[in-house]
Design an enzyme around this catalytic site. Structure first.
Site, mmCIF file in Angstrom:
data_model
loop_
_atom_site.group_PDB
_atom_site.id
_atom_site.type_symbol
_atom_site.label_atom_id
_atom_site.label_comp_id
_atom_site.label_asym_id
_atom_site.label_seq_id
_atom_site.Cartn_x
_atom_site.Cartn_y
_atom_site.Cartn_z
ATOM 1 N N PRO A 144 -25.082 -79.407 6.227
ATOM 2 C CA PRO A 144 -26.480 -79.867 6.251
ATOM 3 C C PRO A 144 -26.991 -80.067 4.826
ATOM 4 C CG PRO A 144 -26.190 -77.819 7.515
ATOM 5 C CD PRO A 144 -24.932 -78.040 6.753
ATOM 6 N N VAL A 145 -28.063 -80.747 4.689
ATOM 7 C CA VAL A 145 -28.744 -81.070 3.427
ATOM 8 C C VAL A 145 -27.901 -82.031 2.581
ATOM 9 C CG1 VAL A 145 -30.030 -80.244 1.431
ATOM 10 C CG2 VAL A 145 -29.839 -78.794 3.456
ATOM 11 N N CYS A 146 -26.624 -81.629 2.278
ATOM 12 C CA CYS A 146 -25.752 -82.508 1.482
ATOM 13 C C CYS A 146 -25.641 -83.882 2.157
ATOM 14 C CB CYS A 146 -24.344 -81.928 1.377
ATOM 15 S SG CYS A 146 -24.288 -80.306 0.630
ATOM 16 N N SER A 147 -25.495 -83.842 3.480
ATOM 17 C CA SER A 147 -25.296 -85.094 4.215
ATOM 18 C C SER A 147 -26.568 -85.925 4.257
ATOM 19 C CB SER A 147 -24.817 -84.775 5.641
ATOM 20 O OG SER A 147 -23.616 -84.039 5.575
#
Lengths: 197, 201
Positions: free
Chosen positions: B92-95
């Site tokens: 999550p977040v990175c994507s």
């Protein structure tokens, strides 16, 4: 005996606290479903006069969707960072243009976007990038996003604003709404006869 | 005995309250439904960089998903560089971070800046992940082997072998001008990065 009373009081307080949070989590855990009443959320003040005019707002400042002058409101929950939202932006624009080009619909169906976790700068970047002409609102702390059920993006909610009572959700789904023309026909059917029609 | 039980109940409810107040994770794109490993909330920062603005940026050469190797020194005298470390692919977040940078290339161009995206994942993983994003315009570099060597050099390798969510702005002279070792659970705001790049003009 006194000790027991104190413990019971603390316990009651904690249970109340837990119940409140659990309730909030339940309320924010699911998006409004079709047939539900749309929650009374407060949206930030539109940045431009033209956006206030589009929404029919007669004041500057935060507003509720019940103050929007329309029969139907289409809400897109998006994020500048969401590749699906980026791909879908031209289709959403097509829908908006389709509504504007229909004299029978342009004042009846309005659209807004809520940028989940997006700052004003990020919302502006998304707007400029895709030439989005309907009002977009930032939601930097995810507060609106949470109130609408922590949905994945893009998420579309259509609310029937007719009548003075509760505002019923007539569409609530994640992802593309498909062909804009068919979508428009579908929500027109679901929202029933229009005011003055 | 009953007093002990009462205290235990109170304690349990307190813990429940605290858990329910945790920070929500950012909205996820439907694009990645079913493909993202849920990491849960993580310690915001788990490393300490010795680097500071004004230091010379450590040079590195890393393989990229396009097949070529990319060195930081390649941009000396020609471009400012934003080095974006993200913890891991398919998380999550990175994507939801790089796809945002991907659509604002013009903002980087206007500021005479290139971006280098780095994770400790291997090339095939990074390739598949960025393809799911629809591809990205900036070089995506793998700090997989020796594992996290560049991240370690920059002081952003976490104890679990992933990296911090960190941004380093390096000017055309190769000097570090800005460091943001961000809370890993949150996405850095775009405007802050752009303001830092504006200050290089």
């Amino acid at each position: 005996m006194r000790n027991r009373t104190v413990v019971l009081l603390i316990l009651s307080f904690m249970i109340s606290c837990f119940t409140l949070y659990a309730g909030a989590a339940r309320a924010s855990g699911l998006p409004p479903a079709e047939g539900d009443t749309f929650p009374e959320i407060l949206l930030p003040s539109p940045q431009k006069w033209s956006e206030r005019e589009y929404l029919g707002l007669d004041h500057v400042g935060p507003f509720k969707i019940s103050q929007v002058k329309a029969d139907t409101l289409i809400i897109e929950i998006f994020s500048m960072y969401c590749p699906y939202c980026q791909k879908e932006a031209p289709v959403v624009n097509e829908l908006h243009q389709m509504i504007l080009s229909r004299p029978d619909l342009r004042n009846k169906i309005k659209m807004i976007g809520i940028g989940a976790g997006n700052s004003q700068f990020e919302v502006n970047a998304f707007r400029n990038l895709y030439g989005i002409a309907f009002p977009l609102f930032p939601d930097p702390e995810f507060s609106l996003h949470k109130a609408l059920g922590d949905v994945r993006t893009p998420y579309f909610i259509v609310v029937n604003l007719k009548g003075s009572g509760s505002h019923k959700v007539i569409y609530s789904r994640v992802g593309s709404f498909g062909d804009p023309r068919q979508f428009l026909e579908s929500i027109s059917r679901k929202s029933g006869p229009r005011k003055g029609a | 005995m009953s007093r002990r039980i009462s205290y235990l109940i109170v304690l349990t409810i307190c813990v429940g309250c605290l858990l329910s107040m945790r920070t929500p994770l950012p909205a996820a794109s439907e694009q990645f439904r079913g493909k993202i490993f849920s990491t849960g909330e993580m310690p915001p920062v788990d490393s300490r960089t010795e680097l500071k603005p004004g230091d010379k940026a450590p040079d590195f050469t890393l393989p990229s998903i396009s097949g070529e190797s990319v060195s930081l020194s390649r941009f000396l005298g020609t471009k400012n560089v934003v080095i974006s470390f993200v913890p891991a692919a398919w998380t999550p977040v990175c994507s939801d971070q790089w796809p945002g940078y991907n659509v604002v290339k013009s903002m980087f161009d206007e500021r005479d800046t290139v971006m280098l995206g780095i994770t400790v994942d291997n090339i095939p993983t990074l390739y598949a992940w960025t393809e799911e994003m629809g591809g990205v315009w900036f070089p995506v570099l793998s700090d997989f082997w020796p594992h996290g060597a560049v991240a370690r050099k920059y002081g952003v390798l976490r104890s679990d072998g992933t990296t911090e969510r960190a941004l380093f702005v390096v000017d055309k002279q190769g000097m570090i001008r800005y460091i943001d070792v961000h809370n890993i659970n949150e996405r850095p705001k775009l405007e802050v990065l752009m303001q830092e790049l504006d200050s290089l003009k």
